[in-house]
Scaffold this motif. Structure first.
Motif, mmCIF file in Angstrom:
data_model
loop_
_atom_site.group_PDB
_atom_site.id
_atom_site.type_symbol
_atom_site.label_atom_id
_atom_site.label_comp_id
_atom_site.label_asym_id
_atom_site.label_seq_id
_atom_site.Cartn_x
_atom_site.Cartn_y
_atom_site.Cartn_z
ATOM 1 N N PHE A 21 0.976 -0.885 0.096
ATOM 2 C CA PHE A 21 0.185 0.272 0.317
ATOM 3 C C PHE A 21 0.579 1.492 0.307
ATOM 4 O O PHE A 21 2.559 1.049 0.394
ATOM 5 C CB PHE A 21 -1.399 0.056 0.428
ATOM 6 C CG PHE A 21 0.371 -0.590 2.210
ATOM 7 C CD1 PHE A 21 0.610 0.973 3.263
ATOM 8 C CD2 PHE A 21 -0.048 -1.046 3.507
ATOM 9 C CE1 PHE A 21 0.532 0.884 4.158
ATOM 10 C CE2 PHE A 21 -0.001 -1.213 4.075
ATOM 11 C CZ PHE A 21 0.335 -0.199 5.083
ATOM 12 N N GLN A 22 0.211 3.137 -0.128
ATOM 13 C CA GLN A 22 1.402 3.560 -0.173
ATOM 14 C C GLN A 22 0.404 4.931 0.807
ATOM 15 O O GLN A 22 -1.491 4.594 1.120
ATOM 16 C CB GLN A 22 0.764 4.333 -1.123
ATOM 17 C CG GLN A 22 0.033 4.752 -2.150
ATOM 18 C CD GLN A 22 0.504 4.892 -3.953
ATOM 19 O OE1 GLN A 22 0.938 4.416 -4.134
ATOM 20 N NE2 GLN A 22 -0.884 6.324 -4.254
ATOM 21 N N PHE A 23 1.030 5.825 0.502
ATOM 22 C CA PHE A 23 0.146 6.692 1.829
ATOM 23 C C PHE A 23 0.768 8.209 1.871
ATOM 24 O O PHE A 23 1.921 8.001 1.373
ATOM 25 C CB PHE A 23 0.146 6.347 3.704
ATOM 26 C CG PHE A 23 1.886 5.956 4.685
ATOM 27 C CD1 PHE A 23 2.174 6.945 5.049
ATOM 28 C CD2 PHE A 23 1.804 4.920 4.540
ATOM 29 C CE1 PHE A 23 3.363 6.934 5.687
ATOM 30 C CE2 PHE A 23 3.083 4.752 5.423
ATOM 31 C CZ PHE A 23 3.836 6.297 5.783
ATOM 32 N N ALA A 24 0.567 9.018 1.588
ATOM 33 C CA ALA A 24 1.252 10.105 1.548
ATOM 34 C C ALA A 24 1.475 11.120 3.250
ATOM 35 O O ALA A 24 0.827 10.667 4.149
ATOM 36 C CB ALA A 24 0.680 10.979 0.633
ATOM 37 N N THR A 44 5.714 10.421 -0.922
ATOM 38 C CA THR A 44 4.459 8.893 -1.342
ATOM 39 C C THR A 44 5.526 7.915 -0.419
ATOM 40 O O THR A 44 5.863 7.703 -1.159
ATOM 41 C CB THR A 44 3.420 8.953 -3.137
ATOM 42 O OG1 THR A 44 3.217 10.580 -3.457
ATOM 43 C CG2 THR A 44 2.778 7.914 -2.753
ATOM 44 N N TYR A 45 5.274 7.478 0.357
ATOM 45 C CA TYR A 45 5.975 6.074 0.867
ATOM 46 C C TYR A 45 4.807 4.742 0.445
ATOM 47 O O TYR A 45 3.846 4.751 0.288
ATOM 48 C CB TYR A 45 5.810 5.863 2.369
ATOM 49 C CG TYR A 45 6.034 7.241 3.354
ATOM 50 C CD1 TYR A 45 7.725 7.329 3.430
ATOM 51 C CD2 TYR A 45 5.749 8.298 3.347
ATOM 52 C CE1 TYR A 45 8.794 7.949 4.351
ATOM 53 C CE2 TYR A 45 6.918 9.576 3.897
ATOM 54 C CZ TYR A 45 8.177 9.389 4.661
ATOM 55 O OH TYR A 45 8.523 10.086 4.962
ATOM 56 N N PHE A 46 5.814 3.409 -0.201
ATOM 57 C CA PHE A 46 5.152 2.892 -0.475
ATOM 58 C C PHE A 46 5.506 1.791 0.532
ATOM 59 O O PHE A 46 6.714 1.570 0.759
ATOM 60 C CB PHE A 46 6.327 2.159 -2.170
ATOM 61 C CG PHE A 46 5.236 3.241 -2.988
ATOM 62 C CD1 PHE A 46 4.290 3.258 -4.182
ATOM 63 C CD2 PHE A 46 5.954 4.533 -3.344
ATOM 64 C CE1 PHE A 46 3.457 3.587 -4.756
ATOM 65 C CE2 PHE A 46 5.335 5.444 -4.568
ATOM 66 C CZ PHE A 46 4.060 4.959 -5.533
ATOM 67 N N HIS A 78 -1.691 11.281 4.895
ATOM 68 C CA HIS A 78 -1.746 13.201 5.069
ATOM 69 C C HIS A 78 -1.482 13.480 6.303
ATOM 70 O O HIS A 78 -2.349 14.191 7.117
ATOM 71 C CB HIS A 78 -3.511 13.169 4.477
ATOM 72 C CG HIS A 78 -3.374 13.111 3.559
ATOM 73 N ND1 HIS A 78 -3.275 12.259 2.366
ATOM 74 C CD2 HIS A 78 -2.779 14.195 2.550
ATOM 75 C CE1 HIS A 78 -3.413 11.984 1.298
ATOM 76 N NE2 HIS A 78 -2.820 13.699 0.955
ATOM 77 N N THR A 79 -0.293 13.727 7.360
ATOM 78 C CA THR A 79 0.297 13.760 8.346
ATOM 79 C C THR A 79 1.585 14.290 8.306
ATOM 80 O O THR A 79 1.917 14.218 7.351
ATOM 81 C CB THR A 79 -0.353 12.326 9.821
ATOM 82 O OG1 THR A 79 0.892 11.437 9.265
ATOM 83 C CG2 THR A 79 -1.388 11.654 10.026
ATOM 84 N N LEU A 80 1.951 14.968 9.322
ATOM 85 C CA LEU A 80 2.903 15.610 9.990
ATOM 86 C C LEU A 80 3.623 14.594 10.734
ATOM 87 O O LEU A 80 3.784 14.290 12.120
ATOM 88 C CB LEU A 80 3.117 16.303 10.318
ATOM 89 C CG LEU A 80 4.696 17.063 10.804
ATOM 90 C CD1 LEU A 80 5.781 16.858 9.600
ATOM 91 C CD2 LEU A 80 4.655 18.241 11.431
ATOM 92 N N ARG A 128 9.689 1.923 1.043
ATOM 93 C CA ARG A 128 10.474 3.247 -0.569
ATOM 94 C C ARG A 128 10.209 4.648 -0.331
ATOM 95 O O ARG A 128 8.641 4.696 -0.616
ATOM 96 C CB ARG A 128 9.848 2.265 -1.660
ATOM 97 C CG ARG A 128 10.341 3.368 -2.620
ATOM 98 C CD ARG A 128 10.331 2.824 -4.487
ATOM 99 N NE ARG A 128 10.958 2.169 -4.744
ATOM 100 C CZ ARG A 128 12.405 1.161 -4.207
ATOM 101 N NH1 ARG A 128 12.751 2.596 -4.058
ATOM 102 N NH2 ARG A 128 12.243 -0.481 -5.131
ATOM 103 N N GLU A 129 10.698 5.632 0.286
ATOM 104 C CA GLU A 129 10.344 6.796 0.660
ATOM 105 C C GLU A 129 10.463 7.641 -1.333
ATOM 106 O O GLU A 129 10.012 8.715 -1.387
ATOM 107 C CB GLU A 129 11.616 7.559 0.964
ATOM 108 C CG GLU A 129 11.557 9.140 1.725
ATOM 109 C CD GLU A 129 12.322 9.410 2.745
ATOM 110 O OE1 GLU A 129 11.963 9.861 4.245
ATOM 111 O OE2 GLU A 129 13.391 9.672 2.031
ATOM 112 N N THR A 130 11.831 7.356 -2.217
ATOM 113 C CA THR A 130 12.144 6.979 -3.010
ATOM 114 C C THR A 130 11.685 6.966 -4.467
ATOM 115 O O THR A 130 11.722 5.603 -3.606
ATOM 116 C CB THR A 130 13.154 9.210 -3.179
ATOM 117 O OG1 THR A 130 14.151 7.632 -3.037
ATOM 118 C CG2 THR A 130 13.553 9.781 -2.054
#
Length: 145
Positions: A21-24, A44-46, A78-80, A128-130
């Motif tokens: 999954f992914q999250f931003a 966008t973290y995978f 969608h958090t800091l 995965r960060e980038t």
């Protein structure tokens, strides 16, 4: 979602499941050596989670895929990340680096899995960060309850 081949952890369990999954999320690394990463920025973290075990639960699952996604996506999307109580401004082990993000995801998931009667284990968290950078976190045997 990008197609990805993940490193496979060695184990002797009967079942292994993987959930992608992914999250931003945004973060910053509160240390002078972090360079530009000291500034708030986002990714966008995978993520890939590997869970294994020998027994299925009463529903016939090792773990419900939706549980894994909800534990991470609902918490971090969608958090800091720096604002989450599992990260810290004071302890370098708890700065929201990719390494710590992977470990914290493992902690969140394994805490929930420890409550399950069939006792599955989270063997690996891939973050995965980038497109060119990722971290794999694998717990040691002593990290399990």
């Amino acid at each position: 979602m990008m197609q990805q081949i993940y490193p496979a952890p060695a184990h002797d369990f009967r079942y292994e499941l993987n959930k992608d999954f992914q999250f931003a999320a945004a973060h910053y690394v509160p240390h002078e050596e972090a360079g530009a990463c000291r500034n708030i920025h986002g990714h966008t973290y995978f993520v890939n989670i590997t869970v294994a075990g020998d027994q299925l639960n009463d529903s016939g699952f090792l773990v419900n895929f939706q549980l894994l996604k909800s534990l991470v996506h609902k918490r971090f999307d969608h958090t800091l990340l720096n604002k989450d109580r599992l990260f810290s401004e004071d302890l370098s082990e708890r700065f929201p680096t990719t390494e710590a993000v992977a470990r914290v995801i493992w902690e969140v998931i394994q805490k929930e899995l420890d409550r399950a009667p069939n006792k599955p284990k989270c063997l690996q968290v891939f973050v995965r960060e980038t497109p060119t950078s990722y971290v794999v976190f694998r717990p040691r045997k002593g990290d399990f309850a």
